[in-house]
Enzyme design. Structure first.
Site, short mmCIF file in Angstrom:
data_model
loop_
_atom_site.label_atom_id
_atom_site.label_comp_id
_atom_site.label_asym_id
_atom_site.label_seq_id
_atom_site.Cartn_x
_atom_site.Cartn_y
_atom_site.Cartn_z
CG ASP A 181 -1.84 1.16 1.29
OD1 ASP A 181 -2.96 1.03 0.77
OD2 ASP A 181 -1.47 2.22 1.83
CG ASP A 221 -3.09 3.38 -2.22
OD1 ASP A 221 -4.09 2.64 -2.20
OD2 ASP A 221 -2.61 3.93 -1.22
CD GLU A 222 -5.05 -1.45 -0.17
OE1 GLU A 222 -5.35 -0.24 -0.03
OE2 GLU A 222 -5.65 -2.37 0.37
#
Ligand code: DCP
Ligand code: CA
Ligand code: CA
Length: 358
Positions: free
Chosen positions: A9, A107-108
């Site tokens: 993340d 974002d992960e």
């Protein structure tokens, strides 16, 4: 075999992206705003850690954030296209190290490092991924490495920012501290149901039977939550990223600078890579030679051509890259790799004009 599953993340992502291109915002509280149509209104997308110290957080109305902010707090309107661009560069780096990557948000992503090297080597890979993202893009991320998705996600929050947390032993003790809201799939609504039944922490679930949870949440969710309380999560990493590149590497029998010796391996690797890339019916434009030298430095040399559409062409480009490497460097080669990337839409083989007719 024990699984090795990681969750990466990116830290304060939108704010970090902005700080990357606006160095003058370094060491300042930065807040990213999703503007609304009305002037001076909107919601906070995220805030960097200095702005979070001012109690500004995601989801908050802009007006409230402005009240909490200090004079030096910088407000920036979100530029999603730019964040998407950086995001895809980040996950291309992850793709380079791992073929099973499931991106779950901008974002992960989860990635499964179980095979072929197992948990022991997974930690090394996570360190390398973090380093490469930092070094090539200037971004920090936090990674949780554990034996399933649930634990990897929880672990990723343990050492934010720029952290790597390995959770392999002491899982029961680790879960003891966690609130019910930390459990995967538990939002405001489910938190209320749990709390109304006296469940505030994950461990409180153990006071109930599986059937109780099924009654509260239905069969699928109830069973999942019950298992989660014991650290059990059978969900697989479901790769969902289009392959951005194909590569193969090999360790030489002994470190070498001998052209013929290295080129021999490059030809074999090119053959494997070309066949693999052609399977996905892709054309590609970039060929790279990846070298790990005897000091364990990673050196990548690349060439981009309009189209590399035959094995012969690929080998030609790799040959030129090897010459370049040997001319420029004095070090010996320990590992050598061939990579193709920069894929184009469409079939690998161009249809002839004749085939297009009818
Ligand atoms: N985001 C958003 N609106 C929200 C939550 C998030 O637009 N309510 C966007 C902005 C974030 C990005 O998604 O930068 C990623 O969300 P995260 O929850 O991962 O939060 P951050 O990356 O910002 O911070 P952290 O360091 O806590 O992961
Ligand atoms: Ca994040
Ligand atoms: Ca996230």
């Amino acid at each position: 075999m024990q699984k090795a599953i990681a969750l990466l993340d990116l830290d304060y992502f939108y704010a970090q992206c902005e700080q990357l291109r606006k160095p003058e915002t370094k060491d300042k509280p930065v807040v990213i705003v999703m503007p609304s149509l009305r002037e001076n209104s909107g919601a906070i997308a995220t805030a960097n850690y200095l702005a979070r110290d001012q109690k500004i957080k995601s989801g908050m109305p802009l007006q409230l954030a402005k009240k909490l902010a200090s004079k030096e707090t910088i407000f920036i309107n979100a530029d999603k296209e730019y964040y998407k661009e950086l995001s895809s560069k980040v996950f291309e780096i992850v793709d380079f190290f791992c073929s099973k990557v499931e991106q779950v948000s901008i974002d992960e992503a989860y990635f499964d490092l179980t095979s072929p090297l197992g948990f022991e080597k997974a930690e090394d890979t996570c360190i390398k991924i973090k380093e490469k993202i930092k070094c090539e893009l200037g971004l920090t991320c936090s990674i949780g490495l554990s034996t399933n998705k649930l634990l990897a996600k929880l672990a990723s929050n343990e050492k934010k920012p720029d952290g790597l947390f390995i959770l392999r032993e002491g899982i029961e003790k680790f879960l003891e501290k966690k609130k019910i809201r930390d459990l995967f799939g538990v939002g405001v609504k489910f938190e209320k149901i749990f709390k109304s039944n006296g469940v505030n922490k994950i461990k409180d679930i153990k006071n109930f039977k599986k059937e109780d949870l099924v009654e509260w949440f239905g069969k699928a969710k109830g069973e999942d939550f019950y298992n989660f309380a014991f650290g059990i999560d059978e969900r697989n990493v479901e790769p969902n990223r289009e392959k951005q590149q194909v590569s193969r590497m090999i360790t030489l029998r002994s470190d070498s600078r001998d052209f013929e010796n290295i080129f021999e391996q490059i030809k074999l690797l090119s053959d494997l890579v070309f066949n693999e890339a052609s399977k996905t019916h892709k054309r590609f434009k970039t060929a790279s030679l990846v070298i790990v030298n005897s000091n364990y430095d990673n050196i990548t040399k690349s060439k981009t051509k309009t189209e590399i559409n035959s094995l012969k062409k690929l080998i030609e480009v790799e040959k030129a890259l090897l010459h370049e490497f040997l001319d420029e460097s004095l070090s010996k080669v320990r590992r050598v790799g061939v990579r193709v990337s920069n894929f184009e839409e469409g079939k690998g083989t161009q249809k002839t004009l004749f085939e297009f007719k009818g």
